[in-house]
Design an enzyme around this catalytic site. Structure first.
Site, PDB file in Angstrom:
ATOM      1  N   HIS A 107       7.922  -0.228  25.599  1.00  0.00           N
ATOM      2  CA  HIS A 107       8.072   1.214  25.820  1.00  0.00           C
ATOM      3  C   HIS A 107       9.532   1.645  25.781  1.00  0.00           C
ATOM      4  O   HIS A 107       9.860   2.751  26.215  1.00  0.00           O
ATOM      5  CB  HIS A 107       7.468   1.605  27.167  1.00  0.00           C
ATOM      6  CG  HIS A 107       6.034   1.245  27.332  1.00  0.00           C
ATOM      7  ND1 HIS A 107       5.054   1.683  26.463  1.00  0.00           N
ATOM      8  CD2 HIS A 107       5.402   0.473  28.248  1.00  0.00           C
ATOM      9  CE1 HIS A 107       3.878   1.215  26.855  1.00  0.00           C
ATOM     10  NE2 HIS A 107       4.068   0.463  27.923  1.00  0.00           N
ATOM     11  N   HIS A 144      -0.458   2.612  25.872  1.00  0.00           N
ATOM     12  CA  HIS A 144      -0.791   1.248  25.471  1.00  0.00           C
ATOM     13  C   HIS A 144      -1.805   1.255  24.321  1.00  0.00           C
ATOM     14  O   HIS A 144      -2.399   0.226  24.009  1.00  0.00           O
ATOM     15  CB  HIS A 144      -1.374   0.463  26.642  1.00  0.00           C
ATOM     16  CG  HIS A 144      -0.505   0.467  27.855  1.00  0.00           C
ATOM     17  ND1 HIS A 144      -0.694   1.348  28.892  1.00  0.00           N
ATOM     18  CD2 HIS A 144       0.567  -0.298  28.186  1.00  0.00           C
ATOM     19  CE1 HIS A 144       0.225   1.138  29.815  1.00  0.00           C
ATOM     20  NE2 HIS A 144       1.002   0.152  29.408  1.00  0.00           N
TER      21      HIS A 144
END
Length: 333
Positions: A57, A219
């Protein structure tokens, strides 16, 4: 799988080594267990901020470690929560005597592991508070969560609360401000393509050539529905509409508008989306007082975006404008 990696099992370790080499003036990278601290940690008399989550991320969270934001970040494996021993070691490392705030995205692994680490830290006599971020309006529950997912508001909380902590606010005040930011922010995302997790070696989901996933998670979790690709203006409307319907914004409210890239979306497209999102906000009587546009919370190489809208108070604006110097951000310094 086309990626600039050597071996999937070494991705996180080698990325951390790269961060250490690139930013020795700003951060320290610790191993066994892995965590990142600001170079001058612990800062005596200052509330310390700690966050973390799965790698993939970036720049969240390690890129936001430094003056004015996080004191430490714990990176897990790609899309996998860090462990309690990482969180406990990082908490010890940054405690400067004024307490430590854990900022936790609402994913089951993150929540459970941060809770365990906080309990262990408290047994050692450390003063620890925690705030769970749950700003995603897309779905109520997902594969990773009970309740709403924590997404873009995490970064806004880290910046605003980091400014408050740097200014000398105490732990109770910083934690209260973090809860206030979370309660005043909502997010929604969309994806045009999947990503490939290195150790999996194949796309995390599939999308047809003319499809997009509306309400995607960071995700690659499925969202509300899979629909035909729409023009940018319609996408901005589809992201803003559920946000504006969910949070009771009022005419004249000042807001921060955050258009985020998920890793594979160029800035030229993000600014096209921002243009329409800002127009929609103004049409609803809101004043866009602060903005953020760019890939601050990515999902490997997903082509997609998320929009976060935060209703601002004067206190939030003051701390948002405070100087910050981290690997990913250098402004106002």
């Amino acid at each position: 799988m086309k990626k600039f990696i050597n071996a999937p099992e070494n991705v996180v370790a080698e990325a951390l080594a790269g961060m250490a080499a690139a930013h020795p003036d700003l951060i320290r990278v610790h191993t066994d267990p892995d965590f990142i601290t600001r170079a001058d940690a612990p800062v005596r008399g200052k509330v310390a901020l700690l966050s973390g989550g799965g790698s993939g991320h970036e720049p969240m969270h390690g890129g936001f470690v430094g003056r004015g934001m996080l004191d430490a970040a714990c990176p897990g494996a790609v899309f996998t929560s860090p462990t309690p021993d990482q969180m406990l070691a990082a908490t010890r490392a940054v405690d400067g005597g004024a307490g430590v705030l854990h900022i936790v995205k609402n994913y089951t692994g993150d929540v459970l592991n941060f809770e365990m680490a906080a309990d262990l830290a408290k047994e050692e006599g450390l003063d620890v508070a925690a705030v769970v971020i749950d700003d995603d309006v897309a779905v109520q529950d997902s594969l990773y969560t009970a309740g709403r997912r924590g997404v873009g508001a995490t970064i806004l909380a880290e910046k605003i609360c980091g400014g408050a902590a740097e200014a000398g606010a105490d732990l109770a005040s910083v934690a209260a401000l973090c809860r206030e930011v979370n309660g005043a922010a909502l997010s929604m995302g969309v994806a045009l393509s999947p990503c490939t997790v290195p150790h999996a070696g194949k796309p995390s989901f599939t999308l047809g050539e003319g499809e997009m996933e509306y309400g995607i998670g960071i995700h690659g979790e499925p969202g509300r529905k899979r629909i035909p690709i729409e023009p940018a203006d319609r996408v901005a409307e589809m992201l803003m509409e559920p946000i504006l319907a969910d949070l009771p914004f009022r005419q004249g409210d000042k807001v921060l508008l955050f258009v985020n890239g998920l890793g594979g979306t160029p800035l030229v497209e993000l600014y096209i989306l921002y243009r329409k999102a800002a127009e929609i906000a103004r049409r609803h009587g809101l004043t866009v007082a602060r903005s953020l546009v760019g890939p601050y919370m990515t999902s490997l190489e997903i082509a997609g975006t998320s929009i976060t809208l935060l209703r601002l108070t004067d206190d939030m604006i003051r701390h948002w404008d405070a100087p910050v110097v981290t690997p990913a951000l250098r402004w106002g310094a």
